[in-house]
Write a protein that holds these residues in place. Sequence first.
Motif, PDB file in Angstrom:
ATOM      1  N   GLY A 293      -8.791   1.061   2.662  1.00 10.83           N
ATOM      2  CA  GLY A 293      -8.286   0.678   1.352  1.00 10.83           C
ATOM      3  C   GLY A 293      -6.932   1.301   1.084  1.00 10.83           C
ATOM      4  N   ALA A 294      -6.170   0.656   0.224  1.00 15.06           N
ATOM      5  CA  ALA A 294      -4.819   1.137  -0.080  1.00 15.06           C
ATOM      6  C   ALA A 294      -4.840   2.544  -0.653  1.00 15.06           C
ATOM      7  CB  ALA A 294      -4.131   0.177  -1.056  1.00 15.06           C
ATOM      8  N   ASP A 295      -5.880   2.891  -1.430  1.00 20.40           N
ATOM      9  CA  ASP A 295      -5.946   4.225  -2.017  1.00 20.40           C
ATOM     10  C   ASP A 295      -6.129   5.287  -0.944  1.00 20.40           C
ATOM     11  OD1 ASP A 295      -8.470   3.192  -1.449  1.00 20.40           O
ATOM     12  OD2 ASP A 295      -9.451   4.464  -2.954  1.00 20.40           O
ATOM     13  N   GLN A 296      -6.893   4.961   0.108  1.00 20.50           N
ATOM     14  CA  GLN A 296      -7.068   5.927   1.198  1.00 20.50           C
ATOM     15  C   GLN A 296      -5.808   6.031   2.042  1.00 20.50           C
ATOM     16  OE1 GLN A 296     -10.670   4.431   3.028  1.00 20.50           O
ATOM     17  NE2 GLN A 296     -11.926   5.906   1.911  1.00 20.50           N
ATOM     18  N   ARG A 297      -5.173   4.921   2.343  1.00 22.09           N
ATOM     19  CA  ARG A 297      -3.922   4.968   3.112  1.00 22.09           C
ATOM     20  C   ARG A 297      -2.855   5.756   2.370  1.00 22.09           C
ATOM     21  NH1 ARG A 297      -4.707  -0.507   3.860  1.00 22.09           N
ATOM     22  NH2 ARG A 297      -2.902  -0.974   2.552  1.00 22.09           N
ATOM     23  N   ALA A 298      -2.886   5.698   1.053  1.00 17.76           N
ATOM     24  CA  ALA A 298      -1.880   6.412   0.269  1.00 17.76           C
ATOM     25  C   ALA A 298      -2.028   7.920   0.400  1.00 17.76           C
ATOM     26  CB  ALA A 298      -1.976   6.010  -1.199  1.00 17.76           C
ATOM     27  N   ARG A 299      -3.209   8.379   0.820  1.00 21.76           N
ATOM     28  CA  ARG A 299      -3.449   9.829   0.919  1.00 21.76           C
ATOM     29  C   ARG A 299      -3.215  10.397   2.319  1.00 21.76           C
ATOM     30  NH1 ARG A 299      -8.506  11.452   0.369  1.00 21.76           N
ATOM     31  NH2 ARG A 299      -9.579   9.469   0.071  1.00 21.76           N
ATOM     32  N   VAL A 300      -2.902   9.548   3.294  1.00 21.54           N
ATOM     33  CA  VAL A 300      -2.779  10.049   4.660  1.00 21.54           C
ATOM     34  C   VAL A 300      -1.329  10.000   5.122  1.00 21.54           C
ATOM     35  CG1 VAL A 300      -3.297   7.806   5.711  1.00 21.54           C
ATOM     36  CG2 VAL A 300      -3.691   9.892   7.018  1.00 21.54           C
ATOM     37  N   THR A 301      -0.909  11.076   5.777  1.00 21.33           N
ATOM     38  CA  THR A 301       0.406  11.142   6.416  1.00 21.33           C
ATOM     39  C   THR A 301       0.194  11.301   7.910  1.00 21.33           C
ATOM     40  OG1 THR A 301       1.374  12.214   4.466  1.00 21.33           O
ATOM     41  CG2 THR A 301       2.607  12.363   6.531  1.00 21.33           C
ATOM     42  N   VAL A 302       0.792  10.426   8.704  1.00 24.04           N
ATOM     43  CA  VAL A 302       0.673  10.490  10.161  1.00 24.04           C
ATOM     44  C   VAL A 302       1.879  11.246  10.710  1.00 24.04           C
ATOM     45  CG1 VAL A 302       0.563   9.170  12.299  1.00 24.04           C
ATOM     46  CG2 VAL A 302      -0.657   8.361  10.253  1.00 24.04           C
ATOM     47  N   HIS A 303       1.601  12.303  11.469  1.00 26.82           N
ATOM     48  CA  HIS A 303       2.656  13.120  12.076  1.00 26.82           C
ATOM     49  C   HIS A 303       2.690  12.849  13.576  1.00 26.82           C
ATOM     50  CE1 HIS A 303       3.222  15.602   8.418  1.00 26.82           C
ATOM     51  NE2 HIS A 303       1.923  15.397   8.248  1.00 26.82           N
ATOM     52  N   PRO A 304       3.800  12.306  14.113  1.00 28.45           N
ATOM     53  CA  PRO A 304       3.861  11.931  15.521  1.00 28.45           C
ATOM     54  C   PRO A 304       4.211  13.075  16.463  1.00 28.45           C
ATOM     55  CG  PRO A 304       5.886  11.271  14.451  1.00 28.45           C
ATOM     56  CD  PRO A 304       5.005  11.853  13.374  1.00 28.45           C
ATOM     57  N   ASP A 305       4.519  14.242  15.915  1.00 31.33           N
ATOM     58  CA  ASP A 305       4.894  15.398  16.729  1.00 31.33           C
ATOM     59  C   ASP A 305       3.740  16.395  16.802  1.00 31.33           C
ATOM     60  OD1 ASP A 305       7.611  14.552  17.160  1.00 31.33           O
ATOM     61  OD2 ASP A 305       8.007  15.107  15.066  1.00 31.33           O
ATOM     62  N   PRO A 306       3.768  17.297  17.773  1.00 33.80           N
ATOM     63  CA  PRO A 306       2.761  18.366  17.798  1.00 33.80           C
ATOM     64  C   PRO A 306       2.772  19.157  16.494  1.00 33.80           C
ATOM     65  CG  PRO A 306       3.975  18.312  19.866  1.00 33.80           C
ATOM     66  CD  PRO A 306       4.682  17.362  18.934  1.00 33.80           C
ATOM     67  N   LEU A 307       1.649  19.774  16.184  1.00 34.56           N
ATOM     68  CA  LEU A 307       1.509  20.463  14.906  1.00 34.56           C
ATOM     69  C   LEU A 307       2.607  21.501  14.693  1.00 34.56           C
ATOM     70  CD1 LEU A 307      -0.127  20.986  12.339  1.00 34.56           C
ATOM     71  CD2 LEU A 307      -1.540  22.586  13.658  1.00 34.56           C
ATOM     72  N   ALA A 308       2.974  22.213  15.738  1.00 32.05           N
ATOM     73  CA  ALA A 308       3.995  23.259  15.599  1.00 32.05           C
ATOM     74  C   ALA A 308       5.342  22.697  15.164  1.00 32.05           C
ATOM     75  CB  ALA A 308       4.148  24.026  16.914  1.00 32.05           C
TER      76      ALA A 308
END
Length: 242
Positions: free
Chosen positions: A84-99
């Motif tokens: 749902g759009a409300d769930q997508r609005a809460r997620v950020t995808v990071h393409p790099d390693p956590l560090a």
Amino acid sequence: MDDSGSYAVSAEFYDLLQAETDRRLAERRFTGAAGRARYAIVDVGAGTGIVTEVLLRASSVPVHAVEPAPAMRAALLSRLAHLGADQRARVTVHPDPLAQAGLAAVADVAVASNVIASLDPATRRAVWKAISTALVPGGLLLFDPPPAGLPDGCESVARLGPVRVGPDLYSADVTRRPDCGIVRTVFTYRVERDGDVLRQVREAFDLWPTPPEQLAEELHAVGLHLVQAPSADLMAARCAAE
């Protein structure tokens, strides 16, 4: 074909053969902590997004999904597209390693599912530091630990599937063996039709055995201290409170 640990091979088969089992495991392991999160959650090594989806459904806070492998990140974004759009609005995808993600004091929960064992010692220590940086004081880390030692020899770990797609059966055999101080885990994927093998491909992953006392020392060095985990197959650590 043997692509060592990039997920370029496994991404095609991962959800078909493992998604439902992994989802049930993630729900048992992480739902409680996610439901208590008040700031944000960091999903370290989000893979195809199975754990990410569980965390989003169980919480009402932002979720940072960290996934550097392009093949797995493509599957992750495909999964997010169906939420749902409300769930997508809460997620950020990071393409790099956590560090390299630049997350500092943003979350009160971090999870690392099926990740830590695959990190060499130097990378593992860098990840502990990045997790400690990402957590607020008192924040909780949940992770499944690497094996404590090496297997005695080559051994069968699991048989995945078969799962039928039209006329074809998809399956995988998982084996592991010691190899110069590490554990070499090999996934052999097969696609069969009418008893004939149409395709067979392999991907190998290296795991670094680490005894629990060494993990405790590494965590302590970055201000993370072991606490009681919510299930026997997990380890847990808290960031030192101010």
